[in-house]
Structures are given as structure tokens and as C-alpha cells.
Motif scaffolding. Structure first.
Motif, PDB file in Angstrom:
ATOM      1  N   TYR A 149       5.200   1.053  -4.529  1.00 50.45           N
ATOM      2  CA  TYR A 149       3.830   0.884  -5.021  1.00 50.45           C
ATOM      3  C   TYR A 149       3.783  -0.038  -6.228  1.00 50.45           C
ATOM      4  O   TYR A 149       4.789  -0.313  -6.865  1.00 50.45           O
ATOM      5  CB  TYR A 149       3.207   2.237  -5.363  1.00 50.45           C
ATOM      6  N   ILE A 166      -1.360   6.396  -4.587  1.00 51.85           N
ATOM      7  CA  ILE A 166      -0.558   7.606  -4.707  1.00 51.85           C
ATOM      8  C   ILE A 166      -0.497   8.051  -6.162  1.00 51.85           C
ATOM      9  O   ILE A 166      -0.742   7.266  -7.080  1.00 51.85           O
ATOM     10  CB  ILE A 166       0.879   7.400  -4.171  1.00 51.85           C
ATOM     11  N   CYS A 168       2.259  10.340  -8.573  1.00 54.60           N
ATOM     12  CA  CYS A 168       3.594  10.925  -8.527  1.00 54.60           C
ATOM     13  C   CYS A 168       3.777  11.894  -9.689  1.00 54.60           C
ATOM     14  O   CYS A 168       3.149  11.748 -10.740  1.00 54.60           O
ATOM     15  CB  CYS A 168       4.671   9.853  -8.650  1.00 54.60           C
ATOM     16  N   VAL A 174       5.677  12.115  -4.716  1.00 51.98           N
ATOM     17  CA  VAL A 174       4.243  11.901  -4.514  1.00 51.98           C
ATOM     18  C   VAL A 174       3.552  13.246  -4.391  1.00 51.98           C
ATOM     19  O   VAL A 174       3.956  14.106  -3.593  1.00 51.98           O
ATOM     20  CB  VAL A 174       4.016  11.049  -3.250  1.00 51.98           C
ATOM     21  N   ASN A 187      -2.097   3.474  -8.812  1.00 56.81           N
ATOM     22  CA  ASN A 187      -0.864   3.179  -8.087  1.00 56.81           C
ATOM     23  C   ASN A 187      -1.156   2.812  -6.638  1.00 56.81           C
ATOM     24  O   ASN A 187      -1.285   3.675  -5.782  1.00 56.81           O
ATOM     25  CB  ASN A 187       0.087   4.369  -8.135  1.00 56.81           C
ATOM     26  N   SER A 189      -0.346   1.658  -3.026  1.00 58.13           N
ATOM     27  CA  SER A 189       0.778   1.550  -2.091  1.00 58.13           C
ATOM     28  C   SER A 189       0.822   0.124  -1.567  1.00 58.13           C
ATOM     29  O   SER A 189      -0.193  -0.440  -1.176  1.00 58.13           O
ATOM     30  CB  SER A 189       0.592   2.514  -0.921  1.00 58.13           C
ATOM     31  N   GLY A 231       7.650   7.878  -4.642  1.00 59.95           N
ATOM     32  CA  GLY A 231       7.067   6.570  -4.943  1.00 59.95           C
ATOM     33  C   GLY A 231       8.102   5.735  -5.690  1.00 59.95           C
ATOM     34  O   GLY A 231       8.801   6.246  -6.559  1.00 59.95           O
TER      35      GLY A 231
END
Lengths: 370, 406
Positions: A149, A166, A168, A174, A187, A189, A231
Motif C-alpha cells: 500500500y 486498509i 493496519c 490489516v 492507506n 492498496s 500491509g
């Protein structure tokens, strides 16, 4: 990067690409003077030591196949492994509802392959990266799935986008997956993930038997608690091409010294199809500033803040500013272009004036004559 | 069993090209970069494939590493074939004794077994140091029509120039009755281009006889051609009209590069029906900064221009710093001209660095007034490959350098 096979999604939502995807998939849109967008995903895999790559297509993939050929420019014309085109079977042409359905179509190819990991990438990203670190991270965390990401402030732009964000925990695991959230998130992806081969096979079968098809919703979101999804943050330059605006911005980014260096002046080259053009000729009267110019052009006019592809002719007195001129176009004498994206083989006749707007550049379809 | 090939080309690429001075210190002449992205040998190799000749032997000897690596499996020229393709043929050891190629004819003689594998009717003998586009298949057709044993391509040159070439004296049917190497008083202006078509059976006969002759220089021009003439073999001159340039000297190499800048240049490199292929370095498009000034020049991928360039040929991967000036020059691949440096009327080798504020060469007219004549590189400044010129150093016109000057 050993024991890893690559899969590239070479079809994307392209509602926002206007004329550029009339006759091609988003992944084969020309970019950066001599590349196609797919070159980045493919070169990144090759540069990471991946020697078998499957290209998953859906529709409009003739131009992509023409571009990739046997894969020899990426060193993928091989006896063991190499490049595999994975077009849809005729009954599913153009109708994949989601990535898992498309992967289901490639099921036999995946099962037959003999690799432990699979690197899946979406061919809409412009970046130059080595997946080794991400794979090591994946192994170290004993992850089921690792999502690469990019941190940033990503605002929602429109209803067509296909973005997955996402969140984390401190360990990198995640804990939340949001698909197309209404408010911007941090964030994003990059739709570049690492997954074990056997897990992918299981997920494909599971999805197929439950009539589920979306990787984001049916795998990442639904299984965020019972699969170990991690991630991995990518810190280099990354641009996602999803609209004319992002395409234009990413193109203009190339005029930035540090971005250009990061993308092209690395030991990791971005490979593309060779066209055997002659060097570009600057003739008297040419004045080119802050521009990227590919081979095979003849320039007699003025060019500023622009990307000029291979084999373009800019005649005397023509002025091209803040524009992208694709392969084999001709801008005749005393024409003016500003904020324009001109697809391949376009002829702009003498004394024409075409102006777009920075946030809404003018796009001319392939082969037009103005 | 291999397929029989009608024609096989043998490309003589073993010469050092000592008249090119420091440029051939590390590479053989055919491997010298030319015209922004090519090497000299690309022209001959591309001519072969464009003429439908898909079996080419490249005879190497001097500094072969770079040339071998460049040719590789022949893929850039479509010469990576299951049947035929390009083969690099270095001298080799046989039995107890091996030997270097003693002359051009000996080089072919030593590789007769290569030619015999394809059982050809005709062998085209070429040299790898000329810039031209030529359809050899038309010449082979002419050779067949005339029933010749040997056909030599000729170019009409001016009478003054004729003394620098091998001159073919022919009758009205273009049959050659006499061959004169660099005659003081030329009788004709038909200059040999170093392109020969031989009927293989005949050539083999003469190569074997020549090899058995003690004291022979085993050279096409000195031995094989005169011997065939003396024996009364049917030999014809094939007239070629078009651009052809021997780039065997620094002046002619510079000139041939500059001729590409002329919009009416007679060798059209962008002809889609006769492409000149080259091994592609795969670099990004070139970049011109907002300070760049480029006039009447050729620039290739991977190059970054921050300074000013005028009437010059700039190869790939070159960096021209802010305030640097490059004029009337040829800059070979991956060289850096640092900020404020001035390069005029020069050829700069590959991967060389010209430091900040350094000065290399000067205007031709100025050079002509100051340099004493008789120097090897004339009025040009020439820097070899992989050397460094330090900050504010000066390389005068006429100087040829193959070591650092810091």
C-alpha cells in the motif's frame, strides 16, 4: 525473488479514460513517451526475478497482445515459464464481475504452475519497485496475504473509482478494509499483493461455489479476521492511472527530476516494445523546454512542458504546451496546442488552435484529423 | 541436414581501424557507435536482413568482446534463426597450430566449412565499416544475369577522389578488365565499395589456390581479384548509386555523423521499408530542461540536456549539464559533459566525463589557424572511451587523448 509466479490484471475500470480506451484496455494506454502502462507492472516483476507471468485480460486486448508479443523485450520469451496470455473463454468474454471470477478462469494455469507464491498486480500503476522486500516481509510475518500500500491523503474523486483502503495495527496486520469509502482515507492498496499459491486456489474455489467474485469485498473484507492479512508500505513514487486527470498528472510528474530519476534511471529498467526508430532530429527553429521527447521525432517548432512520443512531427511555427502527443502524430505549421492529449496517428492541420483546461485536458481519439 | 541457402554473407569485421585512433582502443571499428544510436556494423547487418540474406558469418579478430556482445544472438536484426542466422567467427586453433587471420581472403578460407554447411550458390563478402543502404539481392540478380564469377559493387566518384580507392576499369558492358588499387592516374571513376558477390564454387577454387601460394598476402584486393582477372574469369562491376561512406578516418566519421543533421540527407534512416536495426539500450525518452537550447542536432533516448547543443549528434544516455555548450561535436553513449564545460568540433568517446568548466576543442576555423598540420586527428579534439577530464582542464584542438587529464 524465488519461487514466485506473477499474475497481472490487464483490465480495469476505464469509464474515466474517455477516448483513450476506445480501442484498447487501460493497461495498454501509451505512457511516458514510449511505454504502455502495463510495462511498469511487468518490468517490476521481471526485475524482481519473476520468470513466469500470466496476463489476465477481459476485453479490448488486441492492442495489449500486439504490444507484449512473445514477451522477449521483458526477457519472458522462455522455454521454462515466460509470458502467458490468459484471455477469457468465449462465454465469459467481457463479463467478469470481479477479480475472483477472472482468477477462476485462470484456475488451470495457476494449478499447473509450480510456485509457492503468487504476486498479483494490477496494470494501472506507475512505479518502479522490487518485490523482494515485500516477499521477505510476507514470509517473515508468516502472512496469508500481503497487500502493498501507499500512504497519502487520497480524496474520493467520483463514483467510478475502484479504491481499496486498509488500516493496519502496530504489527502491520490489516484490521480494516474499506472499498470506495465516501471520505478519503490514508492507506491506498496498490492492488499489488502476495499470496500463497495453495491459498489462492482454495479461495478461487470457495468464491466460485458461493457465487462471490470480488477480491476486495469477498476476500479481503470478509476474511480480514480469519486470514492473516498484512500491509506492506511502499515508499517510492506511485501513481494510479484511473482517469484522464490522473493520467495527465502522472505524465506531467515525469518532468519532475526526482520522479523521472526514480522511475527510469535505476538499475531496474522499465522494458517496453522496441520500435527501431531513428534518433530525434531538432531542426532550425526548434525550441524545446522542459519536455520528454522519444526517438524518431522531427521537431521544427516549439515545445514546452510536454511529453512527445515516438515518431512525432512538429512543424515550423507550431507551439505545443502542457500536452501529451502520442506516437506518429503530426502537428502542422503554426498550430497551437495547450492542455491536450493527442492519441496516436492524429494530424493537426495548419493554423489550428486547440486548448483544453488543466483539470480537463482535451482528448483527441486515435487517428483523428483536425 | 541443413537447408541449402542460395546466398551466405561473410562480413569482415576483424580490422582494427587504426586511423580512428583512440576510438578503436577498446572496440573494433565495426562496433564504433554511429548516428546517435547505431553502431557502424548495423548498416551492413540491416542491409543483409533487408535483402533477404538470413545467414551471416561475422569474422572478428581485433578486440572482439564488445562486438560479440553487441551482435549476441542476432535478435535485433531478426538474425536469431533456427536455420542460419548470425554466427560470430573468430580465428581458432586446429590440431596443433592455429593462426590469426592473415588477410581478408584467409579469413574466409579458414571458415570455408561454415559456408559449406549451407551449400550456397553465392557468397556475399562485405566489410563492416561503411555507412550505406543497399539491396544485395539486386546485385545477386545482376550477378546471375551476367553469369559472373565475381561481381564488385562500384560507386561513381569524382576523378580527384578516385586515387583514394580501388578503381575498376570496365568495358561498355561493365565487365571488368583491370583493377587498380589507388591509382595515381585513374582511368575510370568506378570505385570499389568493398561489396563482392562470388559464385561460391569459383571463390573456393581461388581461395584454395591462393592459400597454397607461398608469399601471398591472402587479401581479396591484392590477390584474389587480380588472380581471377588474370585467369579471365567473368567479372562485372555493379553500379550503385546512393549514399555510401567509408568512415575509416576521424574526419569522415565526423562528417558522416553531421550529414545526418542535414534535412535533405541522402541516407534516409527513417524509411520504414529499409529500417536500420540496432541493439536497443532501452532508455527513457530524452529530457530537455527549461534551460536547454537545442539547434539542428540529433538526440537519443536516455539523454538529459540542461545546457546548449548546436549542430551535434548526441548518443543515448548522455548528460549535458547546465550552462555546458556542445557545438559541432559527436558525443558517444553514456558520456557526461558537466556544467559549464565547452565542447567544440570534437568527438568524445563512450562513458567519458568532461569536468565542470573544462574546454575541449575549439571552432574549426580557429583550430585551422593555430594547430600545426600533420597531426593525426587534424583539427578535431578526440577523447577516447572511459576517460576523465578534470575541472577547468583544457584539451586543445587537434589533441587526441586516451588517458585522464585531471
Amino acid at each position: 525473488m524465488k519461487n514466485t509466479m506473477g499474475l497481472i490484471f490487464a483490465y480495469q475500470n476505464d469509464e474515466l479514460m474517455r477516448e483513450l480506451t476506445q480501442k484498447r484496455a487501460l493497461s495498454s494506454i501509451p505512457f511516458g513517451g514510449r511505454y504502455r502502462i502495463v510495462d511498469f507492472a511487468l518490468s517490476n516483476m521481471v526485475n524482481s526475478g519473476i520468470t513466469q507471468v500470466g496476463i489476465i485480460t477481459r476485453n479490448n486486448y488486441q492492442s495489449l497482445m500486439d504490444h507484449l508479443g512473445s514477451g522477449k523485450e521483458w526477457d519472458l520469451s522462455r522455454k521454462n515459464g515466460g509470458l502467458y496470455m490468459l484471455p477469457p473463454f468465449s462465454q465469459s468474454e467481457g463479463s467478469y464481475r470481479g477479480e475472483m471470477e477472472a482468477l477462476g478462469n485462470a484456475d488451470a494455469f495457476i494449478r499447473k504452475s509450480n510456485y509457492k507464491y503468487i504476486m498479483i498486480a494490477s496494470a494501472d500503476s506507475v512505479c518502479n519497485m522490487n518485490f523482494d522486500d515485500a516477499l521477505n516481509y510476507h514470509i517473515e510475518k508468516d502472512a496469508d496475504i500481503t497487500i502493498i500500500y501507499k500512504k497519502g491523503k487520497f480524496e474520493r474523486q467520483n463514483e467510478h473509482e475502484n479504491n481499496c483502503f486498509i488500516q493496519c495495527d502496530a504489527d502491520g496486520r490489516v484490521i480494516d478494509v474499506a472499498v470506495n469509502p465516501l471520505v478519503g482515507r490514508d492507506n491506498l492498496s496498490m492492488d499489488q499483493i502476495i499470496i500463497g499459491k495453495s491459498l489462492l486456489e482454495t479461495l478461487i474455489r470457495e468464491c466460485a461455489s458461493h457465487n462471490m467474485y470480488s477480491f476486495h469485498r469477498d476476500v479481503l473484507q470478509k476474511r480480514v479476521n480469519d486470514l492473516k492479512i498484512y500491509g506492506y508500505e511502499y515508499t517510492g513514487y506511485y501513481a494510479k492511472i484511473e482517469s484522464i486527470a490522473s493520467y495527465f498528472q502522472a505524465s506531467m510528474d515525469l518532468l519532475n527530476e526526482s520522479i523521472r530519476q526514480a522511475l527510469f534511471y535505476q538499475p531496474r529498467q522499465i522494458f517496453t516494445k522496441i520500435r527501431d526508430e531513428v534518433p530525434t532530429l531538432y531542426q532550425n527553429g526548434s525550441d524545446v523546454k522542459n519536455s520528454l521527447v522519444a526517438d524518431g521525432c522531427v521537431i521544427e517548432g516549439e515545445v514546452e512542458n510536454s511529453i512527445i512520443f515516438r515518431g512525432v512531427r512538429i512543424r515550423k511555427g507550431a507551439v505545443v504546451k502542457n500536452s501529451i502527443i502520442m506516437q506518429a502524430c503530426e502537428i502542422q505549421s503554426n498550430s497551437q496546442l495547450e492542455y491536450a492529449i493527442i492519441d496516436k496517428d492524429v494530424v493537426i492541420r495548419e493554423n489550428r488552435k486547440l486548448f483544453g483546461y488543466k483539470l480537463y485536458p482535451m482528448v483527441l481519439a486515435k487517428g483523428s484529423v483536425v | 541436414m541443413r537447408t541449402k541457402k542460395e546466398s551466405v554473407a561473410m562480413l569482415l569485421a576483424g580490422g582494427q581501424g587504426s586511423r580512428l585512433g583512440v576510438l578503436t582502443k577498446k572496440v573494433a571499428k565495426p562496433a564504433i557507435p554511429f548516428g546517435g544510436k547505431y553502431r557502424i556494423i548495423d548498416f551492413t547487418l540491416s542491409n543483409c536482413i533487408n535483402s533477404g540474406i538470413d545467414t551471416v558469418g561475422v569474422l572478428t579478430q581485433y578486440m572482439p568482446l564488445d562486438l560479440n556482445a553487441y551482435i549476441g544472438n542476432g535478435q535485433p536484426w531478426d538474425l536469431d534463426r533456427n536455420d542460419g542466422g548470425v554466427s560470430v567467427l573468430p580465428p581458432y586453433v586446429r590440431g596443433k597450430d592455429g593462426q590469426w587471420y592473415k588477410g581478408t581472403a584467409n579469413a574466409i578460407y579458414q571458415n570455408m566449412h561454415f559456408i559449406e554447411r549451407y551449400d550456397p550458390e553465392y557468397v556475399v563478402v562485405l566489410s563492416g565499416d561503411h555507412i550505406y543502404k543497399m539491396n544485395y539481392s539486386k546485385m545477386i540478380d545482376f550477378h546471375k544475369r551476367q553469369g559472373a564469377a565475381c561481381t564488385i559493387a562500384v560507386l561513381n566518384v569524382s576523378l580527384e577522389e578516385a586515387s583514394r580507392f580501388g578503381i575498376m576499369n570496365t568495358d561498355e558492358n561493365n565487365r571488368i578488365y583491370e583493377f587498380e588499387e589507388k591509382p595515381a592516374h585513374p582511368k575510370s571513376t568506378k570505385a570499389s565499395m568493398g561489396v563482392y558477390v562470388f559464385s561460391w564454387k569459383k571463390l573456393k577454387e581461388y581461395l584454395e589456390a591462393d592459400e597454397a601460394t607461398a608469399g601471398s598476402s591472402n587479401d581479396f584486393g591484392k590477390n584474389i581479384i587480380p588472380n581471377m582477372l588474370n585467369a579471365g574469369e567473368p567479372m562485372y562491376a555493379y553500379e550503385f548509386s546512393g549514399y555510401w561512406k567509408d568512415v575509416g578516418t576521424l574526419d569522415s566519421l565526423w562528417e558522416a555523423n553531421m550529414e545526418l543533421l542535414d534535412p535533405s540527407n541522402p541516407i534516409n534512416l527513417s524509411d520504414p521499408t529499409w529500417k536500420i536495426y540496432a541493439r536497443n539500450p532501452n532508455e527513457a525518452p530524452h529530457f530537455c530542461s527549461s534551460m536547454a537550447q537545442i539547434k539542428n542536432s540529433m538526440i537519443t533516448e536516455g539523454t538529459q540536456v540542461y545546457g546548449s547543443v548546436e549542430h551535434s549528434v548526441i548518443f543515448h544516455g548522455v548528460y549535458i549539464g547546465e550552462g555546458a555548450v556542445v557545438k559541432d561535436s559527436v558525443i558517444l553513449p553514456n558520456t557526461r559533459i558537466e556544467a559549464g564545460a565547452v565542447v567544440e568540433y570534437s568527438i568524445i568517446g563512450q562513458e567519458t566525463v568532461v569536468g565542470r568548466g573544462a574546454q575541449v576543442g575549439c571552432r574549426k576555423e580557429e583550430a585551422m589557424a593555430t594547430v600545426e598540420p600533420g597531426k593525426m586527428s587534424g583539427y578535431m579534439a578526440v577523447l577516447g572511451d572511459e576517460i576523465r577530464i578534470g575541472e577547468n582542464q583544457i584539451v586543445k584542438a587537434g589533441e587526441m587523448l586516451d588517458e585522464d587529464r585531471l
